[in-house]
Motif scaffolding. Structure first.
Motif, PDB file in Angstrom:
ATOM      1  N   MET A 177      30.927  25.865  98.905  1.00  0.00           N
ATOM      2  CA  MET A 177      30.787  26.621  97.660  1.00  0.00           C
ATOM      3  C   MET A 177      31.677  26.089  96.534  1.00  0.00           C
ATOM      4  O   MET A 177      31.637  26.581  95.422  1.00  0.00           O
ATOM      5  CB  MET A 177      31.092  28.104  97.912  1.00  0.00           C
ATOM      6  N   PHE A 212      36.720  26.788  91.060  1.00  0.00           N
ATOM      7  CA  PHE A 212      36.567  28.085  90.418  1.00  0.00           C
ATOM      8  C   PHE A 212      37.319  28.061  89.086  1.00  0.00           C
ATOM      9  O   PHE A 212      38.425  27.518  89.028  1.00  0.00           O
ATOM     10  CB  PHE A 212      37.132  29.176  91.342  1.00  0.00           C
ATOM     11  N   TYR A 215      32.622  26.804  89.426  1.00  0.00           N
ATOM     12  CA  TYR A 215      31.807  27.316  90.522  1.00  0.00           C
ATOM     13  C   TYR A 215      32.264  28.742  90.764  1.00  0.00           C
ATOM     14  O   TYR A 215      33.473  29.024  90.735  1.00  0.00           O
ATOM     15  CB  TYR A 215      31.975  26.440  91.766  1.00  0.00           C
ATOM     16  N   LYS A 216      31.334  29.647  90.995  1.00  0.00           N
ATOM     17  CA  LYS A 216      31.645  31.074  90.914  1.00  0.00           C
ATOM     18  C   LYS A 216      32.212  31.693  92.199  1.00  0.00           C
ATOM     19  O   LYS A 216      32.562  32.863  92.212  1.00  0.00           O
ATOM     20  CB  LYS A 216      30.394  31.857  90.495  1.00  0.00           C
ATOM     21  N   THR A 217      32.252  30.943  93.278  1.00  0.00           N
ATOM     22  CA  THR A 217      32.794  31.506  94.522  1.00  0.00           C
ATOM     23  C   THR A 217      34.314  31.460  94.470  1.00  0.00           C
ATOM     24  O   THR A 217      34.893  30.389  94.286  1.00  0.00           O
ATOM     25  CB  THR A 217      32.292  30.714  95.738  1.00  0.00           C
ATOM     26  N   PRO A 218      34.979  32.613  94.643  1.00  0.00           N
ATOM     27  CA  PRO A 218      36.434  32.617  94.555  1.00  0.00           C
ATOM     28  C   PRO A 218      37.109  32.241  95.868  1.00  0.00           C
ATOM     29  O   PRO A 218      36.511  32.334  96.937  1.00  0.00           O
ATOM     30  CB  PRO A 218      36.752  34.075  94.214  1.00  0.00           C
TER      31      PRO A 218
END
Lengths: 464, 270
Positions: A266, A271, A274-277
């Motif tokens: 991911m 971040f 990319y939106k996955t923390p």
């Protein structure tokens, strides 16, 4: 004439101070001069014991001889007769326990750097040559399903396609590669390399269907209904083990799989682009000492942990990780606490990890694997401040397929039982890799995928 | 790629989509969900399969805007495509002839309960539906539920529609009037599910809650969604999302769902 004694070439690596700031590849591979020089060290011995050490049986002296002739095109062709993914194997195989451990030179001097030579020609092909299709069998129109696009599935699919079958490869995630995609970080295996190797497998006529979870999207029985004449299951060992100690569900405790999937698949290290923390504290403890643990601890450092440590209940000698990875971790400032096991994790009022209590161990008698058993030293518990814990103590086979299709026999650990021909207890369903053996190596899974593909070919010919 | 064929705004911040996902339909059962990733930069988020249409190969998803990912998804239009949809996932809700079943939904939780209520009705149960929302404009699927339900009660926090109060108030009334409830199935905010469970516990009414832990792969390989049920760790993506409400550690789940609060805020600000 006496053979010129040349020392083994050193694998070049990026400076530790620089490389911990990013996720780019650490090991740089051989230059052409290094490759030639290393190739000269091979004795081209008659017994070729190295070939026996390779799970997919690459003709190692042959390809090394071609390197000496600077005929890299033929060298890569020679490797690809047996191995569909050489740029990957050259990077992640534990050669020191496989092809290189049986090298004739060993004992007198260091073994030939077979892995790095394999990587050299594979990388040469990527830069200098268009990927070429090998000789293919005639298309026979028979549909075969391969489930799981990790090393076992990719290898089985590629070989079955070469035999002439029409292959659909089903993968549950949004990208193929299995552990090569979500597990092994960019700094050990660039995803660009994985993409190129996967494109090669696709060029053999393998159709990859992503976002398809066998057991849920459809079952093994559905695949037979859809006209697949045989099925290969290469679904791996993706079920994370936890320690079952107090505090394991606190915020800041990750399984290695969660930690690595967020980072590798991911791209949480980029971040918020990319939106996955991913969240990481100043002091990170990774429990375990396999390759997965080394990957996690080195990722933690790159995510900005001030201190990242390995906590392992045995000593460095028993650590299952590759020596090179332990060395790389040490160079990167990773702390190692051997003979240490966590007993308790404590959190703050918000449920976040605050500290971890460990107990010291000593080694007792060897257990059934031959490894000396760690025994807790009474009263040696101590507590240290920790903000993030990553549990990398191993994983088992995902139980979804045996749970959703009746008739699979499994071992105690949940591994699928297979016969000498890699066939499970359900006729026409074959399996190989971690799903049958528990957590193993990439190349062992490839070896199983290769042998299973050959067995499936024999089976399908008998069915006609 | 998965193409959007229909879009409808159901309430403020709640959007319904029909999306082409023919592979998902084959084995889909009530109570199951999909994982959706909008594009290569997006995260994977779970959404309930609210309905499906075999003839055109679509599934119905209902999305409430609560953060970056749901906001991005709700901005999509008919003809747009979603990069990844994986499913159906999770263990289907147990559908049996229980007798009288109270279906209790809070907010967008109604989306998960609609196919469950329909299946239970078809199985011959008496279905009593309680839907709760903050205010009138946020009540969804009322008409659809009315078609199925033997009885329906709407509650709103501000009293703008139906009964003023919480779903638990409506449940208490049902129990007080002597309705024999054989099972409660509940989906909504964690605090609501916890409150419903606490109403049901002294009456010993079997209560199924559909949990909403933070998922990642949702295939059982990471444990991001682990919950404590009956003192044991379970993965809600494969063992659930349905669990016995009496055994769930709701307080732990509440804390775990706040794991990435700071990051969620940061992503939303972009």
């Amino acid at each position: 004439m006496a053979r010129e004694r040349i020392p083994r070439q050193k694998l070049r690596a990026r400076n530790p101070k620089e490389r911990i700031k990013d996720f780019e590849e650490v090991a740089l591979g051989f230059t052409e001069e290094q490759a030639i020089s290393e190739a000269k060290r091979c004795l081209m011995c008659k017994k070729k014991s190295c070939v026996g050490g390779c799970p997919v049986g690459i003709d190692i002296p042959e390809f090394i001889a071609l390197i000496l002739k600077r005929d890299y095109e033929s060298a890569i062709k020679k490797i690809k007769e047996n191995n569909n993914l050489p740029a990957i194997c050259g990077r992640v195989c534990p050669q020191e326990t496989q092809c290189e451990v049986v090298c004739t030179l060993l004992g007198k001097e260091e073994a030939v750097a077979i892995g790095t030579l394999e990587r050299f020609v594979a990388d040469w092909e990527i830069v200098h040559s268009k990927l070429k299709k090998p000789k293919m069998g005639n298309k026979n129109g028979i549909k075969v399903a391969v489930v799981g696009s990790g090393p076992a599935g990719l290898t089985a699919a590629a070989d079955l396609a070469k035999y002439g079958y029409t292959i659909t490869l089903f993968e549950s995630l949004s990208a193929s590669g299995g552990v090569l995609r979500y597990g092994i970080p960019e700094f050990r295996l660039p995803k660009k390399i994985l993409d190129i190797e996967t494109e090669y497998v696709k060029s053999l006529g393998v159709e990859i269907k992503l976002n398809t979870l066998i057991g849920r999207t459809f079952t093994v029985r559905d695949l037979f209904e859809d006209g697949y004449k045989a099925i290969f299951l290469g679904t791996g060992a993706g079920l994370p083990y936890f320690m079952n100690i107090p505090g394991e569900n606190l915020n800041g405790v990750y399984s290695a799989n969660e930690f690595l999937t967020r980072v590798n698949l991911m791209r949480a290290y980029e971040f918020p682009k990319y939106k996955t923390p991913i969240k990481i504290g100043e002091r990170v403890a990774v429990v375990g000492a396999g390759n997965t643990a080394m990957d996690c601890v080195r990722v933690a450092k790159r995510l900005g942990a001030k201190e990242a440590m390995i906590v392992y209940r045995r000593t460095e000698k028993e650590a299952p990780a590759r020596r090179a990875e332990i060395e790389h971790a040490k160079e990167e400032g990773i702390e190692f606490r051997f003979l240490t096991a966590p007993v308790k994790i404590e959190g703050n009022e918000k449920g976040a990890v605050k500290n971890m209590t460990c107990i010291k161990m000593e080694l007792g008698e060897p257990d059934k694997d031959g490894r000396r058993r760690p025994i807790p030293i009474k009263g040696s518990e101590y507590t240290m401040p920790i903000n993030t814990v990553v549990i990398a103590i191993g994983q088992g086979p995902n139980p979804l397929i045996p749970h959703t299709t009746k008739g699979f026999e499994t071992h105690e650990g949940g591994e699928l039982k297979v016969d000498n021909n890699y066939m499970t207890s359900i006729k026409g369903v074959f399996a190989g890799g971690d799903i049958t053996t528990g957590e193993g190596t990439v190349i062992a899974a490839m070896g199983a995928g290769k042998k299973a593909a050959a067995a499936m070919d024999r089976y399908l010919k008998e069915q006609k | 790629m998965y193409k959007i064929t229909n879009k409808k705004i159901l309430a403020e911040g709640i959007t319904m989509f029909e999306v082409e996902a023919p592979l998902v339909i084959r084995q889909a059962r009530p109570g199951q969900f999909v994982i959706v990733r909008l594009n290569e930069f997006s995260e994977r988020i779970p959404l309930t399969i609210c309905d499906s249409d075999k003839s055109n190969g679509t599934i119905t998803l209902i999305i409430q805007e609560v953060g970056r990912s749901t906001k991005d998804l709700c901005a999509l239009n008919v003809g747009d495509e979603i990069s990844d949809i994986l499913g159906p996932l999770g263990t289907p809700t147990e559908i049996e002839r229980f007798g009288t079943v109270a279906i209790i939904g809070g907010g967008v939780g109604a989306a998960e309960l609609y196919p469950v209520a329909r299946a239970l009705k078809n199985k011959g149960n008496k279905v009593i539906v309680i839907l709760g929302a903050r205010s009138k404009g946020l009540v969804i699927l009322e008409d659809e539920m009315r078609v199925i339900a033997d009885e329906i009660t709407i509650t709103t926090d501000d009293g703008s529609y139906g009964i003023k109060g919480l779903v638990t108030d409506a449940l208490v009334k049902l129990i007080e009037r002597g309705e024999i409830i054989n099972r409660i199935i509940c989906c909504g905010p964690i605090l609501m599910m916890k409150a419903v469970t606490e109403v049901a516990r002294p009456k010993n009414i079997a209560t199924v809650v559909s949990l909403n832990a933070i998922l990642l792969d949702a295939t059982g390989m990471c444990g991001s969604c682990r919950v404590t049920v009956g003192g044991k760790t379970h993965f809600s993506c494969v063992d659930g999302p349905d669990f016995d409400g009496f055994k769930v550690d709701f307080d732990e789940l509440l804390l775990r769902n706040k794991r990435f609060l700071d990051e969620e805020r940061k992503a939303l600000e972009l």
